[in-house]
Design an enzyme around this catalytic site. Structure first.
Site, short mmCIF file in Angstrom:
data_model
loop_
_atom_site.label_atom_id
_atom_site.label_comp_id
_atom_site.label_asym_id
_atom_site.label_seq_id
_atom_site.Cartn_x
_atom_site.Cartn_y
_atom_site.Cartn_z
N HIS B 168 -11.33 14.96 30.33
CA HIS B 168 -12.37 15.97 30.23
C HIS B 168 -12.11 17.19 31.12
CE1 HIS B 168 -14.07 11.97 29.27
NE2 HIS B 168 -14.48 12.62 28.20
N GLY B 169 -10.87 17.32 31.59
CA GLY B 169 -10.49 18.55 32.27
C GLY B 169 -10.99 18.71 33.69
#
Lengths: 435, 203
Positions: B168-169
């Site tokens: 999810h970065g």
């Protein structure tokens, strides 16, 4: 359950539900308003006790399967880990192991009750046959489960029982290899046994559903064996029999707990705490206590195939019992000769269990003086076991003179089990469940 | 007998009502007592809780190297940082961080997320051992599970050329602190002790 429902939904929701899925009606008709003979004694509580036993085994079994590893390299250690490391694992495994014995204890009470009071006779033949099916499934489940801990008794029990099928002519060897999934009892065998051990209890639950259904069509038999004639002969199942069954269940669970907490291994075999070893057979290889009578019947026959056939016939004969007993009288309370033969039959079953637990050549205490060893005892009692079903019960129906029976269940409750005296019917109803 | 039958005209409680409630109450208490073992058996077992320690040999690491070790069944990053990376990590203003806590099992819960507090300078040292100060400052040990949802971040990626979580970065810096993305906390530092000049024991 036979069409005369007394359930009346009281709320808008239950009325709505009842026209779509009458599940509350089914429960009410089956376990609340169900008209039950008013004279049931405590021998009739074992049905409820057995239901509890099945639920306990399924719940504890599902939990144990969360921790058990069905692989020959890990099974024994995983059971040890359950006993030592898993939170309350010692308790849950003890309940499951002792529960198997308690289940059989209860089912034997239940079966002997049925034999004594003629519960297998018309119109309850299907009910009885379903019961025998449950009993067969129970034995299969117990045997398969006993293999899972992969101790010495597990392994050699599996070896001996699977080798029984080797006695079958022509197909013996392929059938045995098919059961094993290999050339002997091994990892494949353990895996399939675990799968089937998980499956069978749910089959039992299904057949129990049919058993209860088949019970609720003709209704309960009762100690007099006389059919229900009027509503004065019955009581609603709730509260009278829910409370009576509940009390019996509490007493049963006390005994159950006594074993679980004070003697969890006393009914088992110490050798099963030695990991399976394919090179060493334990000196004393016997099944669990509840299978011993059949083991004695197996050993009573000097021929391998003959022993296997007779052992299965010992259970098979129960299927046809409703047509072997020719007496018109259900309850042995009114069958003076049958009572004696039944008593001997119970003793014979216990004696067969004793013979199964001992080595064949060991002399029987007291009788050993005249040369009776346990092999001979087993043979004599096996003969009586089969004679009881195949000779005694068929013949008794023709030669026995039943004693006089009461006019009705109500009459038996109010005036004892003696036959009705003239003009004594219709006494005031008493709100007192009869014993 | 008559005492036991409720009489709706009188409207009072009967002995039977009391027995009913007492029996149902006892059954409820018993049921709850039986339920607990069946719930508790699913909690980690004693052997799982007893999972001990993991020893990491530090001699194999040169500056800039990183290995992943298993500690209590979970992966952990062990990174011997270069002097450049340490300097960059020390240059950060803690007040500007999304998570200002050190998240270090060796320190107080209230310890701030300075690089000194994140590094192996916080590790205990076994009696009689002396550990090279440069090694302690350069060594960083953190959990390798992103504090967002548990994925393992990729090494040498993201805005800070340290760790980037592909799920999810989330971007972590060379001190294992969350700088950008959905992760709520810095990568936690496990309890650790130098048991010799070249061996670090986790646990």
């Amino acid at each position: 359950m036979s069409g005369n429902s007394t359930y009346e939904p009281k709320t808008a929701f239950t009325r709505w539900l009842d026209t779509r899925l009458p599940i509350v009606r089914l429960a009410s008709d089956s376990f609340i308003d169900f008209p039950t003979p008013r004279n049931l004694n405590y021998w009739y509580t074992f049905g409820g006790i057995l239901t509890v036993c099945l639920m306990v085994q399924i719940i504890t079994g599902i939990v144990l399967a969360m921790h058990y590893v069905p692989n020959i390299d890990y099974a024994f250690a995983s059971v040890q880990r359950i006993d030592r490391d898993v939170n309350f694992g010692w308790l849950i495994r003890s309940i499951h192991a002792v529960g198997a014995s308690m289940f059989f204890l209860a089912v034997y009470m239940h079966i002997f009750r049925g034999l004594y009071y003629g519960s297998y006779k018309a119109p309850r033949e299907i009910l009885w046959i379903l019961g025998v099916v449950i009993y067969l499934l129970m034995m299969a489940a117990a045997f398969l489960g006993y293999v899972l801990p992969w101790g010495q008794m597990s392994f050699w029990g599996a070896m001996v029982i699977t080798n029984l099928f080797g006695a079958l002519p022509l197909v013996g060897e392929p059938v045995t290899q098919w059961l094993w999934g290999g050339f002997t009892v091994g990892n494949e065998t353990l895996n399939r046994f675990f799968s089937l051990h998980y499956l069978i209890p749910f089959l039992i639950a299904g057949v129990v559903g049919l058993h209860v259904w088949a019970l609720h069509v003709p209704g309960n038999n009762n100690p007099t064996g006389i059919s229900v004639k009027t509503s004065a002969d019955t009581l609603p199942f709730h509260p009278y029999y829910t409370v009576k069954d509940g009390f019996a269940i509490v007493v049963f669970l006390l005994i159950f707990a006594g074993f679980v907490f004070y003697a969890p291994d006393v009914l088992g075999h110490a050798d099963n705490y030695i990991e399976a070893n394919a090179l060493v057979t334990p000196a004393m290889i016997v099944p669990e206590w509840y299978l011993l009578p059949f083991y004695a019947i197996l050993r009573a026959v000097p021929d391998k195939l003959g022993g296997v056939i007779l052992m299965f016939a010992a259970i098979g004969v129960l299927f046809v019992l409703p047509w072997l007993d020719t007496s018109k009288v259900r309850s042995m309370r009114y069958r003076p000769m049958a009572r004696w033969f039944f008593g001997f039959f119970v003793v014979a079953c216990l004696g067969l269990g004793w013979a199964g637990a001992e080595l064949p050549d060991t002399k029987v205490p007291v009788l050993g003086a005249i040369g009776v060893d346990f092999l001979l005892l087993g043979r004599v009692l096996t003969l009586y076991y089969f004679a009881y079903f195949l000779v005694i019960l068929p013949v008794l129906g023709f030669v026995e003179k039943p004693t006089a029976r009461p006019a009705s269940i109500e009459d038996a409750v109010l005036h004892g089990d003696k036959p009705a005296k003239a003009g004594s019917a219709g006494a005031a109803p008493v709100a007192q469940p009869a014993e | 007998m008559t005492d036991n039958n409720s009489n709706p005209d009188e409207g009072g409680e009967t002995r039977r009502d009391f027995i009913h409630i007492a029996a149902a109450g006892m059954a409820a208490v018993g049921g709850a007592a039986v339920l607990w073992p069946f719930i508790d058996q699913m909690n980690p077992a004693a052997d799982t809780l007893a999972l001990g320690t993991t020893d990491v040999e530090l001699a194999q690491l040169s500056p800039g190297d990183e290995i992943t070790v298993m500690f209590r069944s979970r992966p952990h990053f062990v990174r011997l940082r270069t002097e450049t990376e340490v300097a960059a990590a020390r240059d950060v203003n803690v007040a500007s961080l999304p998570d200002r806590m050190a998240r270090n099992a060796n320190l107080e819960d209230s310890a701030p997320a300075t690089d000194e507090n994140r590094s192996a300078m916080s590790a205990a040292i076994a009696e009689g051992e002396s550990i090279d100060a440069g090694l302690r400052a350069a060594l960083l040990v953190t959990s390798a599970n992103c504090t967002h949802l548990g994925c393992v971040p990729t090494v040498g990626a993201g805005d800070y050329d340290a760790w980037f979580c592909p799920c999810h970065g989330s971007h972590y810096d060379s001190s294992g602190r969350i700088r950008r993305g959905p992760a709520p906390e810095n990568l936690p530092v496990p309890p650790m002790t130098f048991i010799s000049a070249t061996t670090l024991r986790l646990g």
